[in-house]
Design an enzyme around this catalytic site. Sequence first.
Site, PDB file in Angstrom:
ATOM      1  N   GLU A  59      23.587  25.520  23.299  1.00 16.95           N
ATOM      2  CA  GLU A  59      22.972  24.441  24.083  1.00 16.95           C
ATOM      3  C   GLU A  59      23.924  24.090  25.223  1.00 16.95           C
ATOM      4  OE1 GLU A  59      19.887  22.722  24.246  1.00 16.95           O
ATOM      5  OE2 GLU A  59      20.994  22.024  25.995  1.00 16.95           O
ATOM      6  N   ASP A 112      25.822  29.615  27.593  1.00  6.71           N
ATOM      7  CA  ASP A 112      24.533  30.010  28.163  1.00  6.71           C
ATOM      8  C   ASP A 112      23.884  30.990  27.169  1.00  6.71           C
ATOM      9  OD1 ASP A 112      22.527  31.411  29.508  1.00  6.71           O
ATOM     10  OD2 ASP A 112      23.553  31.285  31.434  1.00  6.71           O
ATOM     11  N   GLY A 113      22.737  30.595  26.646  1.00  2.83           N
ATOM     12  CA  GLY A 113      22.070  31.411  25.624  1.00  2.83           C
ATOM     13  C   GLY A 113      21.780  32.835  26.086  1.00  2.83           C
ATOM     14  N   SER A 158      14.111  23.043  16.511  1.00  2.00           N
ATOM     15  CA  SER A 158      14.261  24.353  15.858  1.00  2.00           C
ATOM     16  C   SER A 158      15.567  24.525  15.066  1.00  2.00           C
ATOM     17  CB  SER A 158      14.096  25.473  16.883  1.00  2.00           C
ATOM     18  OG  SER A 158      14.982  25.291  17.968  1.00  2.00           O
ATOM     19  N   ASP A 201      13.774  29.880  23.097  1.00  2.00           N
ATOM     20  CA  ASP A 201      12.803  28.832  23.444  1.00  2.00           C
ATOM     21  C   ASP A 201      13.294  28.119  24.701  1.00  2.00           C
ATOM     22  OD1 ASP A 201      10.924  26.823  23.436  1.00  2.00           O
ATOM     23  OD2 ASP A 201      11.745  25.768  21.709  1.00  2.00           O
ATOM     24  N   HIS A 225      18.446  28.568  22.829  1.00  2.00           N
ATOM     25  CA  HIS A 225      18.179  27.361  23.626  1.00  2.00           C
ATOM     26  C   HIS A 225      17.831  26.259  22.618  1.00  2.00           C
ATOM     27  CE1 HIS A 225      17.658  30.597  26.523  1.00  2.00           C
ATOM     28  NE2 HIS A 225      17.665  29.723  27.504  1.00  2.00           N
TER      29      HIS A 225
HETATM   30  C1  LIG Z   1      12.596  23.831  25.182  1.00  2.00           C
HETATM   31  S1  LIG Z   1      14.161  23.178  24.797  1.00  2.00           S
HETATM   32  C2  LIG Z   1      14.521  23.850  23.220  1.00  2.00           C
HETATM   33  C3  LIG Z   1      13.876  23.133  22.132  1.00  2.00           C
HETATM   34  C4  LIG Z   1      14.284  23.575  20.766  1.00  2.00           C
HETATM   35  N1  LIG Z   1      14.021  24.986  20.528  1.00  2.00           N
HETATM   36  C5  LIG Z   1      13.590  22.716  19.764  1.00  2.00           C
HETATM   37  O1  LIG Z   1      12.737  23.179  19.009  1.00  2.00           O
HETATM   38  O2  LIG Z   1      13.926  21.539  19.728  1.00  2.00           O
HETATM   39  C6  LIG Z   1      15.256  24.118  25.778  1.00  2.00           C
HETATM   40  C7  LIG Z   1      16.721  23.679  25.630  1.00  2.00           C
HETATM   41  O3  LIG Z   1      17.514  24.708  26.188  1.00  2.00           O
HETATM   42  C8  LIG Z   1      18.599  24.116  26.892  1.00  2.00           C
HETATM   43  N2  LIG Z   1      19.013  25.139  27.871  1.00  2.00           N
HETATM   44  C9  LIG Z   1      18.520  25.375  29.117  1.00  2.00           C
HETATM   45  N3  LIG Z   1      19.076  26.471  29.648  1.00  2.00           N
HETATM   46  C10 LIG Z   1      19.934  26.950  28.701  1.00  2.00           C
HETATM   47  C11 LIG Z   1      20.775  28.094  28.631  1.00  2.00           C
HETATM   48  N4  LIG Z   1      20.847  28.932  29.659  1.00  2.00           N
HETATM   49  N5  LIG Z   1      21.499  28.296  27.509  1.00  2.00           N
HETATM   50  C12 LIG Z   1      21.417  27.438  26.461  1.00  2.00           C
HETATM   51  N6  LIG Z   1      20.632  26.341  26.458  1.00  2.00           N
HETATM   52  C13 LIG Z   1      19.900  26.106  27.563  1.00  2.00           C
HETATM   53  C14 LIG Z   1      18.036  22.840  27.472  1.00  2.00           C
HETATM   54  O4  LIG Z   1      19.069  21.910  27.714  1.00  2.00           O
HETATM   55  C15 LIG Z   1      17.071  22.415  26.367  1.00  2.00           C
HETATM   56  O5  LIG Z   1      17.711  21.522  25.480  1.00  2.00           O
END
Ligand SMILES: C[S@@+](CC[C@H](N)C(=O)[O-])C[C@H]1O[C@@H](n2cnc3c(N)ncnc32)[C@H](O)[C@@H]1O
Length: 279
Positions: free
Chosen positions: A101, A126-127, A83, A147, A22
């Site tokens: 992402e 999708d992560g 991250s 995350d 994520h």
């Molecule tokens: C809390 S943020 C991550 C922050 C990142 N780890 C950082 O340090 O900047 C969560 C991110 O996951 C993305 N996201 C949400 N669901 C997701 C999924 N199923 N697969 C991949 N990315 C996803 C969101 O768009 C968001 O940008």
Amino acid sequence: MLVRILTHLQDKQAAFRVIDSHAGAGVYDLTAEERAAAASGLTGIARIMQSRFSETTAPLLKPYLDIVRAFNPQRDLQTYPGSPLIARALLRPQDRLVACEVESSARKRLIDALRRDTQARVVDLDGWVALPAFVPPKERRGLVLIDPSFEQKDEFARWPTVFAQAFAKWPTGSYLLWYPGEKPPCHRRPRAACRGGGSGGSSPGTCLRLEFSVAPQQAGAALTSAGLLIVNPPWRLAAELKAILPELEKRSARAAPAGSDLRCPNPEPPPAGLSRKVP
Ligand SMILES: C[S@@+](CC[C@H](N)C(=O)[O-])C[C@H]1O[C@@H](n2cnc3c(N)ncnc32)[C@H](O)[C@@H]1O
């Protein structure tokens, strides 16, 4: 923790891979409000960057603080690396990063931030689906960072199943899960998966659980506590945390009671010939 784990992965010459499930946008411009708070030294990272740490803790935090400084060559704090860019800063030529992402504007910003980077790949996947498919990486060493967005409550419901699938395929990988609040939403199952080696029945992983709070949680207010579940941590990490946490707590606390709680549910013995400070 991300930086400490990657720093330990650098201890060996062999390549490693970081899988960021994520990933987010990569670089964050602090808002005017955040900049004002940072300028007055009130916010977490600004306060930490202005703080002095003990001889034990300062070298442990230095690689992380150096990365944040590199994004802020001017004196005041304006930018914060997410991250994938923190991980990218710690890749050696042989190491790789893959970042998932799903949100298109965040993904575009991340692609821009990592443009022409041959060691980092941003994928529109999708992560939770990608994670079991991406392990084990061909390097057979590395870290999975999970995350998720905490606003989406059902996100964390997917973690135990996905983790069990991934761990069964790659029981020697390190996994770092961030969760909001003071208790992992599914804290029994990941540990059980760890102990039982997931559905694959491989040997047990080791686990660290850390909760960190900067103030009591007020209903409806911004999050003031969060946790990390670390599966297969580097063996020195627990001892490092024992040194880092009390100093970080003091410099991050906004209101009492604040603090941290570190648990090692199933610690691993140190490699032969080395002594371990923390049981
Ligand atoms: C809390 S943020 C991550 C922050 C990142 N780890 C950082 O340090 O900047 C969560 C991110 O996951 C993305 N996201 C949400 N669901 C997701 C999924 N199923 N697969 C991949 N990315 C996803 C969101 O768009 C968001 O940008």
